[in-house]
Design an enzyme around this catalytic site. Structure first.
Site, short mmCIF file in Angstrom:
data_model
loop_
_atom_site.label_atom_id
_atom_site.label_comp_id
_atom_site.label_asym_id
_atom_site.label_seq_id
_atom_site.Cartn_x
_atom_site.Cartn_y
_atom_site.Cartn_z
N LYS A 1 -49.60 -82.98 -25.16
CA LYS A 1 -49.50 -84.45 -24.75
C LYS A 1 -50.01 -85.32 -25.78
O LYS A 1 -49.19 -86.30 -26.25
CB LYS A 1 -50.09 -84.50 -23.51
CG LYS A 1 -50.34 -85.81 -23.07
CD LYS A 1 -50.98 -86.20 -21.79
CE LYS A 1 -52.21 -86.07 -21.64
NZ LYS A 1 -52.89 -87.47 -22.10
N ASN A 2 -50.99 -84.92 -26.26
CA ASN A 2 -51.88 -86.05 -26.92
C ASN A 2 -51.24 -85.95 -28.49
O ASN A 2 -51.82 -86.93 -29.01
CB ASN A 2 -53.39 -85.86 -26.98
CG ASN A 2 -54.06 -86.00 -25.77
OD1 ASN A 2 -53.09 -86.68 -24.94
ND2 ASN A 2 -55.24 -85.81 -25.61
N CYS B 1 -59.53 -97.04 -16.51
CA CYS B 1 -59.50 -95.30 -16.38
C CYS B 1 -60.58 -94.98 -15.63
O CYS B 1 -61.61 -95.45 -15.58
CB CYS B 1 -59.53 -94.88 -17.87
SG CYS B 1 -59.55 -92.97 -17.97
N ARG C 1 -63.07 -97.70 -21.62
CA ARG C 1 -62.26 -97.33 -22.87
C ARG C 1 -61.69 -98.46 -23.55
O ARG C 1 -60.63 -98.91 -23.60
CB ARG C 1 -61.34 -96.38 -22.26
CG ARG C 1 -61.70 -95.17 -21.72
CD ARG C 1 -60.57 -94.33 -21.33
NE ARG C 1 -59.98 -93.49 -22.43
CZ ARG C 1 -59.24 -92.40 -22.18
NH1 ARG C 1 -58.72 -92.20 -21.19
NH2 ARG C 1 -58.65 -91.69 -23.17
N ASP D 1 -62.13 -83.27 -22.85
CA ASP D 1 -61.11 -82.97 -22.17
C ASP D 1 -60.96 -81.66 -21.43
O ASP D 1 -60.39 -81.21 -20.50
CB ASP D 1 -59.60 -83.12 -22.78
CG ASP D 1 -59.39 -84.52 -22.91
OD1 ASP D 1 -59.88 -85.41 -22.42
OD2 ASP D 1 -58.35 -84.95 -23.62
N ARG E 1 -49.75 -85.92 -14.72
CA ARG E 1 -49.61 -86.66 -16.20
C ARG E 1 -49.96 -85.76 -17.55
O ARG E 1 -49.50 -86.17 -18.45
CB ARG E 1 -50.87 -87.77 -16.24
CG ARG E 1 -50.69 -88.92 -15.23
CD ARG E 1 -51.79 -89.89 -15.84
NE ARG E 1 -52.24 -90.01 -17.13
CZ ARG E 1 -53.24 -89.89 -17.84
NH1 ARG E 1 -54.49 -89.83 -16.77
NH2 ARG E 1 -53.56 -89.91 -18.98
C1 UD1 Z 1 -58.09 -89.60 -26.79
C2 UD1 Z 1 -57.39 -88.49 -26.09
C3 UD1 Z 1 -58.09 -88.23 -24.84
C4 UD1 Z 1 -59.59 -87.62 -25.35
C5 UD1 Z 1 -60.20 -88.56 -26.30
C6 UD1 Z 1 -61.44 -87.68 -26.70
C7 UD1 Z 1 -55.04 -89.10 -26.58
C8 UD1 Z 1 -53.72 -89.66 -26.08
N1 UD1 Z 1 -56.08 -88.94 -25.52
O1 UD1 Z 1 -58.19 -90.63 -26.11
O2 UD1 Z 1 -57.39 -87.27 -24.03
O3 UD1 Z 1 -60.35 -87.45 -24.02
O4 UD1 Z 1 -59.39 -88.67 -27.25
O5 UD1 Z 1 -61.25 -86.66 -27.37
O6 UD1 Z 1 -54.93 -88.55 -27.49
N2 UD1 Z 1 -64.02 -96.08 -28.17
C9 UD1 Z 1 -64.61 -97.75 -28.28
N3 UD1 Z 1 -63.67 -98.20 -28.85
C10 UD1 Z 1 -62.50 -98.03 -29.23
C11 UD1 Z 1 -61.93 -96.89 -29.07
C12 UD1 Z 1 -62.80 -95.91 -28.34
O7 UD1 Z 1 -65.66 -97.81 -27.94
O8 UD1 Z 1 -61.67 -98.85 -29.66
C13 UD1 Z 1 -64.94 -95.29 -27.52
C14 UD1 Z 1 -64.24 -94.72 -26.33
O9 UD1 Z 1 -64.81 -95.63 -25.24
C15 UD1 Z 1 -65.03 -93.45 -26.01
C16 UD1 Z 1 -64.97 -92.63 -27.36
O10 UD1 Z 1 -64.83 -94.07 -28.25
O11 UD1 Z 1 -66.21 -93.44 -25.34
C17 UD1 Z 1 -63.65 -91.65 -28.02
O12 UD1 Z 1 -62.37 -92.55 -27.58
P1 UD1 Z 1 -61.20 -92.21 -28.08
O13 UD1 Z 1 -61.50 -90.97 -29.31
O14 UD1 Z 1 -60.67 -93.39 -28.77
O15 UD1 Z 1 -60.41 -91.55 -27.18
P2 UD1 Z 1 -58.76 -91.88 -26.96
O16 UD1 Z 1 -57.99 -92.15 -28.34
O17 UD1 Z 1 -58.79 -93.13 -25.84
#
Ligand code: UD1
Length: 418
Positions: free
Chosen positions: A22-23, A116, A121, A303, A395
């Protein structure tokens, strides 16, 4: 809303085929907007999030055709650059549209992505990265507008190796003038798959899978074909399910290296995990307690944390699980407690005292992975477990109950009368 009724106590046995990730699928679908032509994507899982992404792409002007495990996206006529709020709220991954449309049209307007259950996030790292490439970012009334007459290559240092921010910046940088470096980039396999897809389209990206990614901007991109990598989280979920039900399961269509963080932990807990060909064989027994810390790849995946906690609830001894990625990712704990699990939360740590058996109860899925953790708990609980709000699980898991049934589980979906 659909529910699952599960009668616990049957060890899982047999073979299961793991679907495409999915990701990896979602950013790749968004990235297809970069190319004025028709891309074919294979190994596309049939999931609710994928259907939402199809809707978004269509609204942007792309023609999308779906078949079994297949998706064709013709983005010749992409004209709209505004994603409606209801779709942004439906799925956080809608944020990938930003990098792709900025690269294609130089303008994109989105609302903040959906709230979420696993904690805050933010998208600040996405926006900082896009701004570093020259995009003007305006945030007003819950909307974000990003505009750039011309994107230019830049040096972007991420404060945290965010998966989504790395992918969004990669997509925009492909069409920037000059060279972009993303430092402290996420190293997840899904980032590598996106690099491979974009490079097949004519992009010049090197280094995905390491902490520095170099992107040389190009002016033209061409249609291509791509097969998405297997889903390491679906695989990890079935590995844990096999181990905790004391089962014997062969998983087909996995990349063993991607599941190694989970395999290593399962071995430490006493399960047998062997790699053979393109598959993994897991044999369970009563497991021992182990400590787990979630970290960016190649650390233990966040995850897999809820599923692992369900498993440790019936392991012999006391385990400590530390959640380092999402601060609020313990929503499943109250539900597991309803089933008899002995879990205490202290900040980012959960202390789990393993019990002999869980007992079936009525529980509610609060998000995707929390929901599947309750299904796993139901598989080993005495009596019946009713898992509500199965739409969260839909999902991210294709045919979950069919796959589990084929392995011998007693699980039924009760469909809401629509
Ligand atoms: C992706 C995955 C999700 C997984 C996560 C961590 C997809 C579609 N989803 O989510 O399943 O749980 O990686 O492996 O690929 N953060 C910030 N600012 C930002 C972005 C992130 O502070 O702009 C923080 C988030 O709050 C979190 C951490 O960084 O604490 C990791 O998030 P991130 O790696 O961005 O996760 P996603 O890409 O949302």
């Amino acid at each position: 809303m659909d529910r699952f009724i599960i009668t616990g106590g049957t060890p899982l046995k047999g073979t299961v085929r793991i679907a495409g990730a999915k990701n990896a699928t979602l950013p790749i679908m968004a990235a297809s907007l970069l190319c004025p032509g028709s891309c074919q994507i294979h190994e596309v899982p049939d999931l609710r999030d994928v259907r939402v992404m199809c809707e978004i792409l269509k609204l942007m002007g792309a023609q999308v055709e779906r078949g079994k495990g297949y998706c064709q996206i013709d983005a010749w006529n992409v004209a709209s650059c505004e994603v409606p709020e209801n779709l942004m709220r439906e799925m956080r991954s809608s944020i990938f549209i930003m990098g792709a449309l900025l690269g294609r049209l130089g303008r994109v307007k989105v609302s903040y992505p959906g709230g979420c259950a696993i904690g805050p996030r933010p998208i600040d790292l996405h926006l900082k990265g896009l701004a570093a490439l020259g995009a003007k970012i305006t945030e007003k009334h819950g909307y974000v507008l990003a505009e750039a007459k011309e994107l230019r290559g830049s040096d972007v240092h991420l404060d945290f190796p965010s998966v989504g921010a790395t992918e969004n910046i990669m997509m925009a940088a492909v069409r920037a003038r000059g060279i972009t470096f993303i430092r402290n980039a996420a190293k997840e396999p899904e980032v590598v798959d996106l690099q491979n897809f974009l490079n097949k389209m004519g992009a010049k990206i090197r280094g995905a899978g390491t902490d520095t990614i170099k992107i040389e901007g190009v002016t033209d991109l061409y249609p291509t074909n791509h097969s998405v990598i297997p889903d390491r989280i679906e695989a990890g979920t079935f590995m844990v399910a096999a181990a905790m039900t004391q089962g014997d399961v062969y998983l087909e269509n996995v990349i063993a290296e991607h599941t190694e963080p989970v395999a290593a932990k399962l071995r430490e807990a006493g399960a047998e995990v062997e790699t053979s060909g393109e598959g993994i064989h897991v044999t369970g027994r009563r497991l021992k307690a182990v400590d787990v810390k979630t970290l960016p790849y190649p650390g233990y995946p966040t995850d897999m944390q809820p599923q692992t906690m369900a498993m440790l609830s019936i392991a012999e001894g006391t385990s400590v699980v530390i959640e380092n990625i999402f601060i609020n990712r313990f929503k499943h704990v109250d539900e597991l407690r309803r089933m008899g699990a002995q879990i205490k939360i202290e900040g980012r740590a959960a202390v789990i005292r393993g019990v002999e058996r869980l007992s079936g109860a009525c529980v509610e899925a609060s998000d995707l992975r929390a929901g599947v953790a309750l299904v796993l708990a139901g598989l080993v609980a005495d009596g019946q477990t009713l898992v509500e709000h199965v739409h969260h699980i839909d999902r991210g898991y294709e045919d979950l109950e069919k796959k589990l049934k084929k392995l011998g589980a007693q699980i039924e979906r009760i469909q809401e009368v629509r």
